[in-house]
Design a protein around this motif. Sequence first.
Motif, PDB file in Angstrom:
ATOM      1  N   ASN A   1       0.848  -1.175   0.000  1.00 55.86           N
ATOM      2  CA  ASN A   1       0.000   0.000   0.000  1.00 55.86           C
ATOM      3  C   ASN A   1       0.891   1.235   0.000  1.00 55.86           C
ATOM      4  O   ASN A   1       1.463   1.605   1.022  1.00 55.86           O
ATOM      5  CB  ASN A   1      -0.889  -0.034   1.260  1.00 55.86           C
ATOM      6  CG  ASN A   1      -1.875   1.112   1.275  1.00 55.86           C
ATOM      7  OD1 ASN A   1      -1.802   2.007   0.422  1.00 55.86           O
ATOM      8  ND2 ASN A   1      -2.776   1.102   2.230  1.00 55.86           N
ATOM      9  N   ALA A   2       1.026   1.849  -1.184  1.00 52.40           N
ATOM     10  CA  ALA A   2       1.977   2.944  -1.360  1.00 52.40           C
ATOM     11  C   ALA A   2       1.732   4.085  -0.379  1.00 52.40           C
ATOM     12  O   ALA A   2       2.671   4.718   0.104  1.00 52.40           O
ATOM     13  CB  ALA A   2       1.899   3.454  -2.792  1.00 52.40           C
ATOM     14  N   ARG A   3       0.469   4.305  -0.066  1.00 53.84           N
ATOM     15  CA  ARG A   3       0.132   5.445   0.807  1.00 53.84           C
ATOM     16  C   ARG A   3       0.777   5.351   2.186  1.00 53.84           C
ATOM     17  O   ARG A   3       0.928   6.345   2.875  1.00 53.84           O
ATOM     18  CB  ARG A   3      -1.378   5.547   0.961  1.00 53.84           C
ATOM     19  CG  ARG A   3      -2.008   5.978  -0.338  1.00 53.84           C
ATOM     20  CD  ARG A   3      -3.213   6.880  -0.102  1.00 53.84           C
ATOM     21  NE  ARG A   3      -3.768   7.225  -1.406  1.00 53.84           N
ATOM     22  CZ  ARG A   3      -5.007   6.986  -1.774  1.00 53.84           C
ATOM     23  NH1 ARG A   3      -5.835   6.417  -0.921  1.00 53.84           N
ATOM     24  NH2 ARG A   3      -5.418   7.322  -2.962  1.00 53.84           N
ATOM     25  N   GLU A   4       1.134   4.121   2.557  1.00 52.50           N
ATOM     26  CA  GLU A   4       1.734   3.942   3.888  1.00 52.50           C
ATOM     27  C   GLU A   4       3.120   4.571   3.992  1.00 52.50           C
ATOM     28  O   GLU A   4       3.602   4.816   5.082  1.00 52.50           O
ATOM     29  CB  GLU A   4       1.837   2.452   4.235  1.00 52.50           C
ATOM     30  CG  GLU A   4       0.503   1.833   4.565  1.00 52.50           C
ATOM     31  CD  GLU A   4       0.592   0.322   4.744  1.00 52.50           C
ATOM     32  OE1 GLU A   4       1.694  -0.221   4.891  1.00 52.50           O
ATOM     33  OE2 GLU A   4      -0.479  -0.306   4.687  1.00 52.50           O
TER      34      GLU A   4
ATOM     35  N   THR B   1       4.698   6.657   0.986  1.00 51.06           N
ATOM     36  CA  THR B   1       5.071   7.698   0.022  1.00 51.06           C
ATOM     37  C   THR B   1       3.809   8.350  -0.551  1.00 51.06           C
ATOM     38  O   THR B   1       2.735   7.734  -0.551  1.00 51.06           O
ATOM     39  CB  THR B   1       5.921   7.119  -1.138  1.00 51.06           C
ATOM     40  OG1 THR B   1       6.232   8.169  -2.043  1.00 51.06           O
ATOM     41  CG2 THR B   1       5.192   6.037  -1.908  1.00 51.06           C
ATOM     42  N   ASP B   2       3.957   9.580  -1.061  1.00 52.89           N
ATOM     43  CA  ASP B   2       2.814  10.158  -1.769  1.00 52.89           C
ATOM     44  C   ASP B   2       3.107  10.294  -3.266  1.00 52.89           C
ATOM     45  O   ASP B   2       2.391  10.969  -3.995  1.00 52.89           O
ATOM     46  CB  ASP B   2       2.367  11.494  -1.139  1.00 52.89           C
ATOM     47  CG  ASP B   2       3.514  12.463  -0.968  1.00 52.89           C
ATOM     48  OD1 ASP B   2       4.575  12.208  -1.584  1.00 52.89           O
ATOM     49  OD2 ASP B   2       3.345  13.449  -0.230  1.00 52.89           O
ATOM     50  N   LYS B   3       4.187   9.619  -3.718  1.00 54.09           N
ATOM     51  CA  LYS B   3       4.522   9.653  -5.144  1.00 54.09           C
ATOM     52  C   LYS B   3       3.512   8.828  -5.945  1.00 54.09           C
ATOM     53  O   LYS B   3       3.245   7.679  -5.617  1.00 54.09           O
ATOM     54  CB  LYS B   3       5.934   9.114  -5.381  1.00 54.09           C
ATOM     55  CG  LYS B   3       7.019  10.085  -4.975  1.00 54.09           C
ATOM     56  CD  LYS B   3       8.364   9.589  -5.460  1.00 54.09           C
ATOM     57  CE  LYS B   3       9.456  10.499  -4.901  1.00 54.09           C
ATOM     58  NZ  LYS B   3      10.732   9.811  -4.784  1.00 54.09           N
ATOM     59  N   LYS B   4       2.983   9.448  -7.024  1.00 49.46           N
ATOM     60  CA  LYS B   4       1.923   8.819  -7.838  1.00 49.46           C
ATOM     61  C   LYS B   4       2.366   7.492  -8.448  1.00 49.46           C
ATOM     62  O   LYS B   4       1.582   6.545  -8.542  1.00 49.46           O
ATOM     63  CB  LYS B   4       1.499   9.768  -8.965  1.00 49.46           C
ATOM     64  CG  LYS B   4       0.608  10.877  -8.479  1.00 49.46           C
ATOM     65  CD  LYS B   4      -0.854  10.385  -8.393  1.00 49.46           C
ATOM     66  CE  LYS B   4      -1.695  11.432  -7.678  1.00 49.46           C
ATOM     67  NZ  LYS B   4      -2.592  10.903  -6.676  1.00 49.46           N
TER      68      LYS B   4
ATOM     69  N   GLU C   1       1.813   4.739  -6.204  1.00 49.14           N
ATOM     70  CA  GLU C   1       0.394   4.442  -6.019  1.00 49.14           C
ATOM     71  C   GLU C   1      -0.085   3.501  -7.133  1.00 49.14           C
ATOM     72  O   GLU C   1      -0.792   2.521  -6.887  1.00 49.14           O
ATOM     73  CB  GLU C   1      -0.400   5.749  -6.038  1.00 49.14           C
ATOM     74  CG  GLU C   1      -1.754   5.581  -5.390  1.00 49.14           C
ATOM     75  CD  GLU C   1      -2.532   6.876  -5.360  1.00 49.14           C
ATOM     76  OE1 GLU C   1      -1.946   7.912  -5.005  1.00 49.14           O
ATOM     77  OE2 GLU C   1      -3.720   6.829  -5.722  1.00 49.14           O
TER      78      GLU C   1
END
Length: 158
Positions: free
Chosen positions: A118-121, A123-126, A129
């Motif tokens: 889960n990328a949101r955990e 980083t906020d890089k698209k 995501e």
Amino acid sequence: MKSLIVYCSEYKSNTEKIARIFAEKTDCELINIRNVKDVSDINIENYNLIGFGSGVYRESISPKLVKLVDKLNLTGKNVFVFSTSGAGMKYYNNNLIKLLDKKAAIYRGSFACKGSFNAREFTDKKIFEFMGKLSEGHPNDRDLKKAEKFFATVLDSL
Ligand SMILES: Cc1cc2nc3c(=O)[nH]c(=O)nc-3n(C[C@H](O)[C@H](O)[C@H](O)COP(=O)(O)O)c2cc1C
């Protein structure tokens, strides 16, 4: 023939799922690196085949696993490498493969597949995501079948 798998799977146990597939097929001991305090905890003399597996964390397989491998005497040992990552690329195994070569181990192959994250955990890089979406549900049954096939080819090569 006895085999050993040493693995690092600290995020979602994705890599452990692959390790367990290998372990089901042979007389194989699994060691989670989390439980290794010192390199002397691992007696590799007892094993003819040793697999090293890791999740990929920030572009790299576990530095703890790499350090451990560097301390083991692997001269003449049959070895293989596997990883799970969001991207699922074998490329991430390369550093460890190079190290195993330097340590005069007999390299028997490498396996990689996607592992969900889960990328949101972290980083906020698209781009991450997107990668996270593609990795949902992995390793899935198909990945596990591929891992099984890979392991069979490793055993055949001995
Ligand atoms: C902190 C962190 C960083 C990650 N960095 C990458 C990365 O650089 N490239 C990639 O493809 N996947 C990356 N991932 C995804 C993991 O490699 C993937 O979820 C893997 O299956 C984790 O294995 P594990 O559950 O056995 O620990 C990262 C995951 C975490 C938690």
